[in-house]
Design a protein around this motif. Structure first.
Motif, short mmCIF file in Angstrom:
data_model
loop_
_atom_site.label_atom_id
_atom_site.label_comp_id
_atom_site.label_asym_id
_atom_site.label_seq_id
_atom_site.Cartn_x
_atom_site.Cartn_y
_atom_site.Cartn_z
N HIS A 1 -6.87 -5.59 11.05
CA HIS A 1 -7.61 -6.07 9.88
C HIS A 1 -7.02 -7.39 9.42
O HIS A 1 -5.95 -7.80 9.87
CB HIS A 1 -7.55 -5.02 8.76
CG HIS A 1 -6.15 -4.55 8.45
ND1 HIS A 1 -5.30 -5.22 7.60
CD2 HIS A 1 -5.44 -3.47 8.90
CE1 HIS A 1 -4.13 -4.58 7.54
NE2 HIS A 1 -4.19 -3.52 8.32
N HIS B 1 -3.69 8.35 7.48
CA HIS B 1 -3.17 7.89 6.19
C HIS B 1 -2.53 9.06 5.46
O HIS B 1 -2.92 9.43 4.35
CB HIS B 1 -4.28 7.25 5.35
CG HIS B 1 -4.64 5.86 5.80
ND1 HIS B 1 -5.68 5.14 5.28
CD2 HIS B 1 -4.08 5.06 6.74
CE1 HIS B 1 -5.73 3.95 5.88
NE2 HIS B 1 -4.77 3.88 6.77
N ASP C 1 4.68 3.50 8.52
CA ASP C 1 3.70 2.42 8.32
C ASP C 1 3.86 1.97 6.88
O ASP C 1 3.45 2.67 5.95
CB ASP C 1 2.29 2.96 8.59
CG ASP C 1 1.20 1.90 8.42
OD1 ASP C 1 1.51 0.80 7.92
OD2 ASP C 1 0.05 2.20 8.78
N ASP D 1 2.64 -5.69 6.53
CA ASP D 1 2.08 -4.39 6.97
C ASP D 1 2.61 -4.13 8.38
O ASP D 1 2.17 -4.79 9.34
CB ASP D 1 0.55 -4.48 6.94
CG ASP D 1 -0.11 -3.14 7.26
OD1 ASP D 1 0.60 -2.14 7.47
OD2 ASP D 1 -1.36 -3.12 7.31
N GLU E 1 -2.67 -3.14 15.60
CA GLU E 1 -2.07 -1.82 15.39
C GLU E 1 -2.79 -0.70 16.14
O GLU E 1 -3.37 0.20 15.53
CB GLU E 1 -2.03 -1.49 13.89
CG GLU E 1 -3.34 -1.72 13.14
CD GLU E 1 -3.22 -1.33 11.66
OE1 GLU E 1 -2.76 -0.21 11.40
OE2 GLU E 1 -3.58 -2.14 10.80
N GLU F 1 2.50 -1.65 14.92
CA GLU F 1 1.73 -2.68 14.20
C GLU F 1 2.59 -3.89 13.87
O GLU F 1 3.68 -3.76 13.32
CB GLU F 1 1.21 -2.07 12.88
CG GLU F 1 0.49 -3.06 11.98
CD GLU F 1 -0.03 -2.42 10.70
OE1 GLU F 1 0.58 -1.43 10.23
OE2 GLU F 1 -1.05 -2.89 10.18
N PHE G 1 0.89 -1.17 0.00
CA PHE G 1 0.00 0.00 0.00
C PHE G 1 0.92 1.21 0.00
O PHE G 1 2.14 1.07 0.21
CB PHE G 1 -0.94 0.02 1.22
CG PHE G 1 -0.22 -0.05 2.54
CD1 PHE G 1 0.14 1.12 3.21
CD2 PHE G 1 0.17 -1.26 3.10
CE1 PHE G 1 0.84 1.07 4.41
CE2 PHE G 1 0.88 -1.32 4.29
CZ PHE G 1 1.21 -0.15 4.95
N HIS H 1 -5.22 -4.99 3.25
CA HIS H 1 -6.55 -5.09 3.86
C HIS H 1 -7.26 -6.22 3.12
O HIS H 1 -8.02 -5.99 2.18
CB HIS H 1 -7.32 -3.77 3.75
CG HIS H 1 -6.81 -2.71 4.68
ND1 HIS H 1 -7.53 -1.60 4.99
CD2 HIS H 1 -5.65 -2.61 5.38
CE1 HIS H 1 -6.83 -0.83 5.83
NE2 HIS H 1 -5.68 -1.43 6.08
N1 GLY Z 1 -1.16 0.03 7.47
C1 GLY Z 1 -2.16 0.79 6.81
C2 GLY Z 1 -3.51 0.37 7.21
O1 GLY Z 1 -3.67 -0.64 7.83
O2 GLY Z 1 -4.47 1.04 6.90
#
Ligand code: GLY
Ligand code: MN
Length: 459
Positions: free
Chosen positions: A339, A227, A244, A256, A387, A429, A215, A346
């Motif tokens: 998530h 974000h 991140d 992630d 996270e 995270e 991402f 995700h």
């Molecule tokens: N690490 C970015 C998110 O989980 O949205």
């Protein structure tokens, strides 16, 4: 040489299990490369995750058609565009049909021209799963395909939720490279450099391993922007940097990871006490990832531990459990605990809450908690992120409707001081594999304890 994540027989088994649940043909499109300014100047192609999961080789504009009752071989057709006369000139020799078929686990006769999709379906009503690309949307409309409903999506979700050994190996690869890329970011961090210098170190490691970002990386001294992709600020002495970022390995599986650390390598006492509050919540969350545990309860546990840490830090007053029950954490931790992770960072969020939420469960409605992306009972084979964070978000503190209910519990002068000083944010995270015997932290090689982490910052 074309290497997919799993051996061919595994893809056949996945397709057979899906086919057993189908009552109409299912078309799964690979998708198209997004164009930049004109069609033949595209961004890199990345096949849709559901198409990949069922053994689709990464060929643009290809599709699976899976017939109800198929054994995973017969009744599965892999449609792809025929090679263009100049493809070898521009792109080199592309995989031949025999190679595609062998990797996907179908007979060579199962390969067909995508132009024949309409004829293959005839006048039957078929369902479709496809990436969100305008050409897919146009094709779906042209062929009168019906977007897959729960009857198709739930069996896909059931399969993709629990990672097999091949997927876990890929996730471990992604985690390993993501850890290395974070170490490179830590080593590239120094007062006077800027956010982009640090992010560049991430990309160098990713590219060197044949990986891409899973991402858009968030590498920022304004960590309260959840974000944020600003990446132009200078790393000032005394600031915290929130990084991140994770890689996607060549098969498509994601890492992630978030770490937050002082750019000068030394936490101030205040930063340290707030860091410890988040770390306590993160460790409690990771440890609670055991089979049978409801993810929403883990979120609530992390909220309680965070509140206890914030009481210790002097920011909140009162009983931590009651504070969390009332939702005081949401002022500082306004998102969900984690998530699903898999073929996307995700994983399966393209299916909305159908994947993240167990049947019959719906999102909480309270501010903050409503961003919880996952509420399932954990099972061995699931991979999730944990996270929690702590952020001083001015937009929250301007909202009296959010803040006033907690006026009795807040150390308002401390809040105002943190806002005035532009405290930013902290998030920690890790990627957790749920096993029958407890959590396996796939990203444990990257330290989280304050001293060890800060020691990795370039001196
Ligand atoms: N690490 C970015 C998110 O989980 O949205
Ligand atoms: Mn995440």
């Amino acid at each position: 040489m074309l290497t997919l994540t799993a051996p061919p027989h595994v893809y056949r088994e996945r397709r057979a299990r899906l086919a057993a649940a189908l009552s109409r043909p299912l078309v799964i499109l690979a998708g198209y490369a997004p164009a930049r300014n004109y069609a033949t100047n595209p961004h890199p192609f990345r096949a849709g995750s559901t198409y990949l999961y069922f053994g689709g080789p990464p060929v643009e504009a290809a599709a699976w058609v899976i017939e109800p009752g198929s054994d995973g071989d017969l009744g599965c057709t892999l449609l792809r565009p025929p090679a263009g006369p100049d493809d070898a000139l521009w792109f080199g020799e592309l995989p031949q049909d025999a190679e595609l078929a062998a990797a996907a686990g179908v007979q060579a006769a199962a390969l067909s021209d995508i132009a024949g999709l309409e004829q293959l379906l005839g006048d039957r009503l078929a369902a479709v799963v496809c990436p969100p690309h305008p050409t897919c949307t146009a094709l779906v409309r042209e062929l009168d395909l019906e977007p897959a409903g729960e009857a198709e999506l739930l069996p896909i979700i059931d399969l993709r939720l629990l990672k097999d050994e091949h997927e876990l190996a890929a996730l471990r690869r992604a985690a390993g490279v993501s850890v290395e890329a974070h170490r490179a970011m830590l080593a590239a961090t120094a007062v006077g450099r800027n956010e982009a210098d640090v992010e560049a170190a991430f990309h160098a490691v990713a590219v060197a391993h044949g990986c891409t970002p899973s991402f858009t990386p968030i590498v920022t001294v304004r960590g309260e922007v959840l974000h944020g992709h600003n990446r132009c600020l200078t790393l000032q002495d005394g600031a915290l940097l929130l990084a991140d970022a994770g890689v996607e390995e060549p098969g498509g599986y994601a890492g992630d990871i978030t770490r937050t650390y002082p750019v000068n390598g030394r936490f101030t006492p205040l930063q340290r006490s707030l860091y410890e509050a988040v770390l306590g919540a993160q460790r409690a969350g990771c440890a609670a990832c055991v089979p049978g545990k409801r993810f929403r309860e883990i979120h609530e546990l992390a909220a309680r531990v965070l509140c206890a840490g914030l009481v210790n830090a002097g920011l909140l007053r009162g009983d931590a459990a009651q504070l969390a029950e009332r939702g005081a954490h949401t002022l500082f931790f306004p998102h969900g605990l984690g998530h699903l992770l898999g073929l996307d960072a995700h994983d399966m969020e393209d299916f909305g809450d159908l994947a993240g939420y167990a049947p019959g469960r719906t999102r909480p409605t309270r501010f903050g908690d409503k961003y919880l992306r996952l509420d399932r009972d954990l099972e061995p084979g699931m991979v999730v992120t944990i996270e929690p964070g702590f952020y001083m978000v001015p937009a929250i503190w301007r909202r009296q409707d959010l803040v006033d209910p907690y006026a009795d519990a807040l150390n308002r002068s401390m809040v105002d001081g943190l806002l005035r000083d532009g405290f930013g944010g902290i998030r920690i995270e890790d990627d957790i594999h749920v096993t029958p015997t407890g959590p396996e932290n796939l990203t444990a090689e990257l330290p989280t304890d304050a001293e060890t982490l800060a020691a990795l910052v370039s001196p």
